[in-house]
Enzyme design. Sequence first.
Site, PDB file in Angstrom:
ATOM      1  N   HIS A 161      42.485  35.287  34.535  1.00 52.58           N
ATOM      2  CA  HIS A 161      42.315  36.665  34.083  1.00 52.58           C
ATOM      3  C   HIS A 161      43.279  37.602  34.810  1.00 52.58           C
ATOM      4  O   HIS A 161      43.945  38.444  34.183  1.00 52.58           O
ATOM      5  CB  HIS A 161      40.868  37.105  34.318  1.00 52.58           C
ATOM      6  CG  HIS A 161      40.624  38.561  34.113  1.00 52.58           C
ATOM      7  ND1 HIS A 161      40.221  39.099  32.906  1.00 52.58           N
ATOM      8  CD2 HIS A 161      40.742  39.620  34.959  1.00 52.58           C
ATOM      9  CE1 HIS A 161      40.090  40.405  33.018  1.00 52.58           C
ATOM     10  NE2 HIS A 161      40.396  40.745  34.264  1.00 52.58           N
ATOM     11  N   GLU A 162      43.373  37.484  36.131  1.00 57.20           N
ATOM     12  CA  GLU A 162      44.213  38.400  36.913  1.00 57.20           C
ATOM     13  C   GLU A 162      45.702  38.153  36.647  1.00 57.20           C
ATOM     14  O   GLU A 162      46.484  39.105  36.554  1.00 57.20           O
ATOM     15  CB  GLU A 162      43.904  38.246  38.402  1.00 57.20           C
ATOM     16  CG  GLU A 162      42.474  38.593  38.788  1.00 57.20           C
ATOM     17  CD  GLU A 162      42.093  40.021  38.426  1.00 57.20           C
ATOM     18  OE1 GLU A 162      42.984  40.886  38.385  1.00 57.20           O
ATOM     19  OE2 GLU A 162      40.897  40.269  38.186  1.00 57.20           O
TER      20      GLU A 162
ATOM     21  N   HIS B 225      46.925  39.790  33.413  1.00 56.52           N
ATOM     22  CA  HIS B 225      47.317  41.201  33.465  1.00 56.52           C
ATOM     23  C   HIS B 225      48.826  41.335  33.677  1.00 56.52           C
ATOM     24  O   HIS B 225      49.473  42.226  33.115  1.00 56.52           O
ATOM     25  CB  HIS B 225      46.578  41.920  34.604  1.00 56.52           C
ATOM     26  CG  HIS B 225      45.163  42.295  34.275  1.00 56.52           C
ATOM     27  ND1 HIS B 225      44.830  43.096  33.209  1.00 56.52           N
ATOM     28  CD2 HIS B 225      43.994  41.983  34.887  1.00 56.52           C
ATOM     29  CE1 HIS B 225      43.529  43.264  33.171  1.00 56.52           C
ATOM     30  NE2 HIS B 225      42.994  42.595  34.171  1.00 56.52           N
TER      31      HIS B 225
ATOM     32  N   GLU C 158      41.199  44.631  29.817  1.00 55.43           N
ATOM     33  CA  GLU C 158      40.346  43.614  30.416  1.00 55.43           C
ATOM     34  C   GLU C 158      39.998  42.523  29.402  1.00 55.43           C
ATOM     35  O   GLU C 158      40.016  41.326  29.727  1.00 55.43           O
ATOM     36  CB  GLU C 158      39.076  44.258  30.981  1.00 55.43           C
ATOM     37  CG  GLU C 158      39.319  45.209  32.138  1.00 55.43           C
ATOM     38  CD  GLU C 158      39.943  44.530  33.335  1.00 55.43           C
ATOM     39  OE1 GLU C 158      39.605  43.352  33.589  1.00 55.43           O
ATOM     40  OE2 GLU C 158      40.767  45.162  34.017  1.00 55.43           O
TER      41      GLU C 158
END
Length: 365
Positions: A199-200, A203, A254
Amino acid sequence: MAARLARSGFWCHLPNYPRPIPRQPSPIQTLRLNRFASYQRFPGRGPQQTQYRTRFRPINRVQYVWNNYRRQIATVGVGSGVVYVYNLEPVPITGRRRFNILSAKTEKSIMEGGYPLLLEELKGKILPAEHPYTRMVANVVERLLPAVKELAGDEWRVHVINDPKQMNAFVMPGGKVFVFTGLLPICEDEDGLAVVLGHEIAHNVAHHAAERLSRSIFTWPFIAAASIILDVSGGTVQFITDLIFSLPNSRTHEAEADHIGLLMMAQSCYNPEAAIPFWERMKEAQKGAPPQFLSTHPSDYSRIKAITEWLPEAKDKYQESGCGLTGGYARKFSQAFGKQGVMGRKQPVIFQPARSPQQEDDDLW
């Protein structure tokens, strides 16, 4: 009766009768009359006037600005529209159209400026490179990176911060990974950690930081103009702007990072089905979170629902990458007879916690 007789001219036939004195308006009535009077910007220099027909002053200001600066407003509006349309681009993997005027190199140079300051702030809390937690995080990042060729040129560094109360992780543009130890019990294993790190890293793949900086070119002038016209503090307009624009966009980022991260971990042979149990555990750990419309993140319920819809796509990616039963046996064989260590590796090859020039001789690591 007296007023009616006065209007009819009856008093002129009574020479010795005192005439009534006209009633003078009160100061409040005079103020009200003046508030709705005609206003001329340059008296005697043209017909430009603004008629105040409302007691709501912001509307009067809008009327004044529009009547006197409509050409400038139209020019700026058309120019902004051209710049916005010209700089629209698709987000990698998801294809969402978004406004962005910053290149990946510019984004990296801007965001990396705070990296030395962050290291100084966390001094004394960063675990050494030989620590099992650091090796585990480095191993997961190393497996995820082949799935994101867009970030191949970054200089990756892993930092695990010893703070059991912080359930957080983030990746700065340029490949600087930060994971707090309070998040690791919620991850439970490498699959759960891959959910977070995927997920990070996503970004950075989508360059969300550059998109936020680009959007501020429009939001900050809007906040300044609105605070002047509405005669309110900039904080009030900032709150309204965040509620209407920034927070929904942040939740979009997100959700997009969840989608990209799920595909990344599946391509890297991590079980994508581990994402749902992870967010269920996170939901239990974050009781009392604010409502979704007041948060920068989607609610855990919305996340689990979206991930459930993306799971078939992620499972297909998992199979396409040779991560089925045969691939699982191959990985276990490689770990058993390859480099030995905490998580199947003796030492991460390309990941070592970075040191600032002042910390080279310290025992921090």
